[in-house]
Design an enzyme around this catalytic site. Structure first.
Site, PDB file in Angstrom:
ATOM      1  N   LYS A   1     -17.208   0.802 -13.047  1.00 33.58           N
ATOM      2  CA  LYS A   1     -17.210   1.628 -11.837  1.00 33.58           C
ATOM      3  C   LYS A   1     -15.779   1.694 -11.278  1.00 33.58           C
ATOM      4  O   LYS A   1     -14.911   2.262 -11.917  1.00 33.58           O
ATOM      5  CB  LYS A   1     -18.258   1.111 -10.850  1.00 33.58           C
ATOM      6  CG  LYS A   1     -19.678   1.326 -11.403  1.00 33.58           C
ATOM      7  CD  LYS A   1     -20.789   1.043 -10.431  1.00 33.58           C
ATOM      8  CE  LYS A   1     -22.117   1.515 -11.011  1.00 33.58           C
ATOM      9  NZ  LYS A   1     -23.076   0.469 -11.278  1.00 33.58           N
TER      10      LYS A   1
ATOM     11  N   HIS B   1     -21.138  -1.990  -6.950  1.00 37.68           N
ATOM     12  CA  HIS B   1     -20.668  -0.866  -6.126  1.00 37.68           C
ATOM     13  C   HIS B   1     -19.727  -1.312  -5.002  1.00 37.68           C
ATOM     14  O   HIS B   1     -19.250  -0.476  -4.241  1.00 37.68           O
ATOM     15  CB  HIS B   1     -21.855  -0.115  -5.499  1.00 37.68           C
ATOM     16  CG  HIS B   1     -22.508   0.837  -6.438  1.00 37.68           C
ATOM     17  ND1 HIS B   1     -21.957   2.055  -6.779  1.00 37.68           N
ATOM     18  CD2 HIS B   1     -23.671   0.749  -7.126  1.00 37.68           C
ATOM     19  CE1 HIS B   1     -22.761   2.680  -7.629  1.00 37.68           C
ATOM     20  NE2 HIS B   1     -23.806   1.907  -7.854  1.00 37.68           N
TER      21      HIS B   1
ATOM     22  N   SER C   1     -26.989   1.265  -3.784  1.00 37.07           N
ATOM     23  CA  SER C   1     -26.345   2.479  -4.273  1.00 37.07           C
ATOM     24  C   SER C   1     -26.933   3.769  -3.716  1.00 37.07           C
ATOM     25  O   SER C   1     -26.300   4.813  -3.795  1.00 37.07           O
ATOM     26  CB  SER C   1     -26.386   2.515  -5.800  1.00 37.07           C
ATOM     27  OG  SER C   1     -27.724   2.633  -6.224  1.00 37.07           O
TER      28      SER C   1
HETATM   29  C1  LIG Z   1     -24.075   0.016 -12.241  1.00 36.92           C
HETATM   30  C2  LIG Z   1     -24.756  -1.218 -11.858  1.00 36.92           C
HETATM   31  C3  LIG Z   1     -25.098  -2.193 -12.806  1.00 36.92           C
HETATM   32  C4  LIG Z   1     -24.890  -1.980 -14.285  1.00 36.92           C
HETATM   33  O1  LIG Z   1     -23.537  -2.036 -14.606  1.00 36.92           O
HETATM   34  P1  LIG Z   1     -23.084  -1.657 -16.094  1.00 36.92           P
HETATM   35  O2  LIG Z   1     -21.823  -2.419 -16.296  1.00 36.92           O
HETATM   36  O3  LIG Z   1     -22.920  -0.178 -16.124  1.00 36.92           O
HETATM   37  O4  LIG Z   1     -24.174  -2.124 -17.006  1.00 36.92           O
HETATM   38  C5  LIG Z   1     -25.658  -3.369 -12.361  1.00 36.92           C
HETATM   39  N1  LIG Z   1     -25.885  -3.586 -11.041  1.00 36.92           N
HETATM   40  C6  LIG Z   1     -25.600  -2.661 -10.107  1.00 36.92           C
HETATM   41  C7  LIG Z   1     -25.872  -2.953  -8.661  1.00 36.92           C
HETATM   42  C8  LIG Z   1     -25.026  -1.451 -10.480  1.00 36.92           C
HETATM   43  O5  LIG Z   1     -24.765  -0.536  -9.550  1.00 36.92           O
END
Ligand SMILES: *Cc1c(COP(=O)(O)O)cnc(C)c1O
Length: 396
Positions: free
Chosen positions: A242, A211, A183
């Site tokens: 996301k 992502h 990210s």
């Molecule tokens: C955002 C993210 C998470 C967490 O996801 P949530 O559903 O918001 O708990 C886990 N792994 C990665 C790589 C992320 O970018």
């Protein structure tokens, strides 16, 4: 007695402030979208949400959520295995499996829980987890909850991965674990090479597609689409928080025995509430939209290409990226904060990241593109970056 720890906490908070690491939260008073309104009354173009497909405020998802509120009510008041499973939950799990070309899916309240609950049921001290050094915090925490031996390889470094696989050779089961897209840089895990090494050393693969799902690959099926290995990865985790609508919800999808065991043993699944029907039904609608067309991906990819090429042409130092994340490198922490503040004055909302979120001396502004951005939005962002970049003597 709160007395003694109160002072301790106050000191700790003060030291966070003094180190310049205190996180202030900006108040938004509009829905999440390409244009947002802040509590100051100011409108800004949003380039720091994970709203990659522009679905966070999409009328079709709002309608699906509203319909489920009417048909299935507000809350489930139960974990899945007691009385928290509706027809909607089963449909969404199937839709996720169809999307990724996997055998079965299990839902969680968040991907943090999916990653927290994946390792401990599957692996013991006889096994080895080989994890990328830049993997998400939830993977790191999940690995800590499990007794398997831990091996770490430098980000996307295949020589190092092979070295770690050799070190782990005596383990009963081995699993390579990686984020699909990292990210902070926006780079993609080299899954084609990981797949070759996994075969050579008899290791499983787990990819966290948070992502990358919805974003990477021509139709947004994620890194397994990009590398043409759909169905070959054993375990995929992801989020509905996301690209997929942005509300909340996580999932693990993959081999059917894995998913079946998780339903029996995964603690965040067994001991945490079931997702509300409104969120689940919006998810079902979202995957139906994905199955029909990839026009949102086309728009996102076009926006990303345009923004990156304009920023390069303007003279900015940007990291190569195969995702919708564009890291604009500034290197200096204070500069990254000044730059972001000036961009907000220009109506562009972005965040500057610096140590310890990224390595020392690697401060940057992370721009996240969205299918919701219009061409005019992108032009305005590039113009603002150029104006601020010139005034701070970053570019000529
Ligand atoms: C955002 C993210 C998470 C967490 O996801 P949530 O559903 O918001 O708990 C886990 N792994 C990665 C790589 C992320 O970018």
């Amino acid at each position: 007695m709160y007395g003694k720890i109160k002072e301790h906490l106050q000191k700790k908070l003060q030291s966070i402030r003094e180190a310049g690491l205190y996180k202030n939260e900006r108040l938004i008073i509009s829905p999440q979208d390409a244009v947002i309104r802040l509590s100051t009354g100011k409108e800004a173009l949003n380039f720091c949400a994970n709203n990659y497909l522009g679905l966070s405020n999409h009328p079709a998802l709002i309608q699906a959520a509203t319909e489920a509120l009417q048909s299935h009510g507000y809350g489930m008041s139960s974990v899945r295995f007691i009385c928290g499973t509706t027809d909607l939950h089963k449909t969404l799990e199937q839709k996720i499996a169809d999307f990724f070309g996997t055998e079965d899916t299990i839902l969680y309240a968040a991907c943090f829980d999916a990653n927290g609950g994946i390792f401990e049921p599957l692996f013991t001290e006889e096994d080895a987890i080989i994890s990328d050094s830049l993997n998400h915090a939830s993977i790191i925490d999940g690995v800590r909850l499990c007794k398997a031996k831990r091996f770490r390889y430098n980000n996307a470094d295949m020589q190092d991965l092979e070295a770690q696989l050799i070190l782990a050779k005596d383990a009963r089961f081995k699993i390579i674990v990686t984020d699909g897209v990292f990210s902070m840089d926006g780079n993609v895990a080299p899954l084609d090479q990981i797949n070759i090494l996994a075969k050579k050393y008899d290791a499983l693969i787990m990819v966290d597609e948070c992502h990358s799902a919805g974003v990477v690959g021509d139709t947004g099926r994620g890194v397994t689409e990009l590398f043409n290995i759909r169905g070959e990865v054993d375990i995929i985790t992801g989020t509905l928080g996301k690209a997929f609508g942005g509300a909340l919800g996580g999932f693990t999808t993959g081999r059917k025995e894995v998913i079946e065991l998780l339903r029996q043993r995964s603690r965040p699944y067994l001991f945490s509430n079931s997702l509300p029907p409104a969120v689940v039904n919006a998810g079902i609608k979202m995957f139906a939209m994905m199955a029909e067309t990839s026009e949102l991906q086309d728009k996102l990819h076009q926006n990303t290409r345009y923004f990156m090429s304009e920023m390069l042409a303007a003279g900015f130092d940007i990291k190569p990226s195969k995702s919708a994340i564009c890291a604009v490198m500034l290197y200096d922490a204070k500069l990254s904060q000044d730059f972001a503040a000036r961009l907000l004055d220009e109506g562009i909302f972005v965040i500057g990241f610096y140590y310890p979120v990224v390595a020392q001396g690697q401060a940057r502004i992370r721009v996240q593109l969205s299918a919701a951005h219009t061409h005019a939005h992108l032009e305005k962002a590039v113009a603002a970056f150029t104006k601020v970049g010139k005034s701070l003597a970053i570019i000529k």
